[in-house]
Design a protein around this motif. Structure first.
Motif, short mmCIF file in Angstrom:
data_model
loop_
_atom_site.label_atom_id
_atom_site.label_comp_id
_atom_site.label_asym_id
_atom_site.label_seq_id
_atom_site.Cartn_x
_atom_site.Cartn_y
_atom_site.Cartn_z
N PRO A 60 0.82 -1.22 0.00
CA PRO A 60 0.00 0.00 0.00
C PRO A 60 0.85 1.27 0.00
O PRO A 60 0.44 2.29 -0.56
N ILE A 61 2.03 1.20 0.60
CA ILE A 61 2.94 2.34 0.61
C ILE A 61 3.81 2.33 -0.65
O ILE A 61 3.95 3.35 -1.34
N SER A 62 4.36 1.18 -0.98
CA SER A 62 5.29 1.09 -2.10
C SER A 62 4.63 1.43 -3.43
O SER A 62 5.26 2.03 -4.31
N ASP A 63 3.35 1.06 -3.59
CA ASP A 63 2.68 1.28 -4.87
C ASP A 63 2.42 2.76 -5.15
O ASP A 63 2.27 3.15 -6.31
N VAL A 64 2.32 3.57 -4.11
CA VAL A 64 2.12 5.02 -4.31
C VAL A 64 3.37 5.81 -3.94
O VAL A 64 3.35 7.03 -3.88
N PHE A 65 4.48 5.08 -3.69
CA PHE A 65 5.74 5.72 -3.31
C PHE A 65 6.20 6.74 -4.34
O PHE A 65 6.63 7.85 -4.01
N ARG A 66 6.11 6.36 -5.63
CA ARG A 66 6.64 7.20 -6.70
C ARG A 66 5.97 8.58 -6.71
O ARG A 66 6.63 9.61 -6.88
N GLY A 147 11.18 2.74 -8.26
CA GLY A 147 10.39 3.97 -8.15
C GLY A 147 11.25 5.22 -8.25
O GLY A 147 10.89 6.20 -8.92
N ILE A 148 12.40 5.21 -7.57
CA ILE A 148 13.33 6.35 -7.63
C ILE A 148 13.85 6.54 -9.05
O ILE A 148 13.90 7.67 -9.57
N LEU A 149 14.26 5.44 -9.69
CA LEU A 149 14.77 5.52 -11.06
C LEU A 149 13.70 6.06 -12.02
O LEU A 149 13.98 6.94 -12.84
N ASN A 150 12.48 5.54 -11.90
CA ASN A 150 11.39 6.00 -12.77
C ASN A 150 11.08 7.47 -12.56
O ASN A 150 10.80 8.20 -13.52
N ALA A 151 11.13 7.90 -11.29
CA ALA A 151 10.85 9.30 -10.98
C ALA A 151 11.90 10.24 -11.57
O ALA A 151 11.66 11.44 -11.71
N ASN A 152 13.05 9.67 -11.92
CA ASN A 152 14.12 10.45 -12.54
C ASN A 152 14.31 10.06 -14.02
O ASN A 152 15.40 10.18 -14.58
N ASN A 153 13.19 9.59 -14.62
CA ASN A 153 13.13 9.28 -16.06
C ASN A 153 14.10 8.19 -16.49
O ASN A 153 14.61 8.20 -17.62
#
Length: 505
Positions: A60-66, A147-153
């Motif tokens: 529940p946290i990890s899925d909306v972390f990004r 999630g971190i990598l995706n958030a930084n394209n």
């Protein structure tokens, strides 16, 4: 930006589709060596139990972390986001240690109460669950890292890594089973997680995005920003995991091999669902969220409608082809070891039902995060809980009448109902047009399934591979002819691209 997002979506879809093929081969090899055995049933139940723990306490946290990570990064700084992320991972580590301790002392009691097993069988269940417990931390670390990598394209590295590690997993199972038996499944899984973790760490470090760990009195308050944001999603997750455990318990009562039979039957749709969900959460939802917060309403509607047509296009190929070739596909992948023709036929009937329910699941998986992007968290959580409760009640009431065929029916029925309710709730222009488009699409999909039944009735070949190719060819042509009615002219799209090379279809 929208074009770029669709291009990224398509590229990720292709990579994940290739990975999907390897994962299906892994399932096929597993069927060859383990079939519908008791050990495989225990492996499935133990894996499902660990997945339930992941979904109940962490996802529940990890899925909306990004989403929250991007917000913290924009409002505060990258360093602040990485410190809070490091604190979240410390909290996760403590939670996993607590789970290990709890199962060390009370594991047998918990498993006995859930699965009503005793003696040597209980010891086997406990062994399998204890082996998998430590995978939770690896799973959550990779989820946060991606999630971190995706958030930084940075989108492709995790997908390409997963593709190649799937090959190694296949090799471990194929060559290792003769030496360590069922435990080759565990070795392959941990190998995948370890390699993926190392690759993620390398690229996080290379891009100076490694989470910052600060073990002090404030680490819980630092992680609180992610925990509070994810709290509303715990309720549907918890009920969902209860539903999953009830399904496994009910199917386990039906006899040895039924759990594996259901697992084989829904493997195709579940693996494809992972592909869909990943694309939606990685690329599509961030694009829609950006349009929504910037109040770019026309672009928001256009993006939503175009992505919906993209999803319907994929479903219009996948579902009829899987439905049409259910027997051939299951025969090719699972007619090995102790899986008999009778088993294949039962698995194929289940596969057909799961393919139909997949239509509803795709709509639900798309519209649900759209609600979250519009900050309709509470409504989404309530509807998510209602979905799972409806499925539980339906399964418990009808499983004695329809046995294992109850499960795909309940999944499709309630996901479709709730998907339409969510579509009614979300804020979007031209909602009537979208409803009419969905009704038309579903009617066309039903027509394609009827055509599939007619083809199966009249066309039979002794060679299973030729049958698969011939029927797939016929149905593909029919689907292509129908695509303009779905608002997508695939042939026109390909002609546009082929014209660049002075070619035409």
């Amino acid at each position: 930006m929208a074009i770029s997002s669709r291009k990224i979506s398509l590229n990720i879809f292709i990579i994940k589709a290739l990975t999907l093929v390897i994962n299906l081969l892994i399932v096929s090899v597993s069927a060859k060596y383990f079939g519908l055995s008791l050990d495989r049933d225990i492996w499935i139940i133990a894996t499902a139990f660990i997945v339930n723990l992941n979904n109940t306490f962490f996802n529940p946290i990890s899925d909306v972390f990004r989403i929250k990570y991007v917000q913290v990064k924009e409002e505060e700084s990258v360093q602040s986001a990485l410190i809070k992320t490091g604190s979240l991972l410390l909290v996760y580590t403590i939670m996993v240690i607590l789970l290990v301790v709890i199962f060390f002392f009370y594991g047998k009691n918990i498993i006995h109460s859930l699965f009503t097993v005793d003696g040597l069988l209980l010891n086997r269940y406990c062994l399998f669950v204890n082996i998998l417990l430590y995978s939770i931390l690896f799973t959550q670390f990779t989820s946060i890292g991606i999630g971190i990598l995706n958030a930084n394209n940075i989108f492709y590295i995790p997908e390409i890594t997963s593709f190649f590690t799937s090959f190694f997993n296949l090799g471990i199972i194929y060559f290792g089973t003769s030496y360590i038996g069922i435990f080759s499944l565990y070795v392959g899984q941990y190998f995948n997680l370890l390699i993926l973790s190392l690759v993620i760490i390398y690229f996080l470090r290379k891009n100076k995005l490694l989470p910052i760990f600060k073990w002090n009195k404030t680490f819980i308050s630092q992680a609180k920003v992610f925990i509070v944001f994810g709290i509303p999603f715990y309720f549907p997750y918890i009920v969902g995991q209860i539903n999953s455990l009830i399904e496994k318990s009910l199917s386990n009562k039906m006899g040895v091999g039924i759990v594996s039979m259901i697992d084989y039957a829904q493997k195709f749709t579940l693996l494809f669902q992972v592909v869909f969900t990943s694309i939606i959460l990685t690329v599509i939802i961030p694009q829609l969220t950006k349009n929504f917060y910037r109040k770019e309403w026309e672009e928001y509607y256009t993006s939503f409608y175009n992505y919906l047509k993209f999803i319907i296009l994929i479903v219009s190929f996948f579902v009829p082809l899987l439905y049409l070739n259910a027997y051939e596909i299951n025969y090719i992948f699972f007619k090995k070891g102790v899986v008999s023709i009778s088993n294949i036929e039962q698995i194929s009937h289940l596969t057909k039902l799961y393919s139909i329910s997949f239509i509803a699941i795709c709509l639900y998986v798309y519209i649900s995060p759209v609600m979250i992007s519009q900050l309709k968290n509470k409504q989404q959580a309530v509807l998510g809980v209602l979905t799972q409760i409806g499925i539980i009640i339906f399964n418990c009431y009808f499983y004695k009448l329809y046995y294992q065929f109850t499960f795909p029916v309940s999944i499709g029925l309630f996901h479709l109902l709730i998907a339409f309710i969510m579509l009614y709730i979300i804020s979007i222009h031209n909602k009537k047009k979208i409803f009419l488009y969905l009704f038309k699409s579903i009617l066309l999909l039903i027509l394609l399934l009827v055509i599939g039944e007619i083809i199966n009735h009249f066309i039979h070949f002794n060679n299973i591979y030729f049958s698969l190719l011939f029927k797939t060819g016929i149905m593909s042509v029919i689907i292509l002819a129908f695509t303009p009615l779905l608002g997508i002219n695939v042939l026109f799209y390909f002609n546009q691209h082929l014209n660049k090379w002075n070619l035409k279809i």
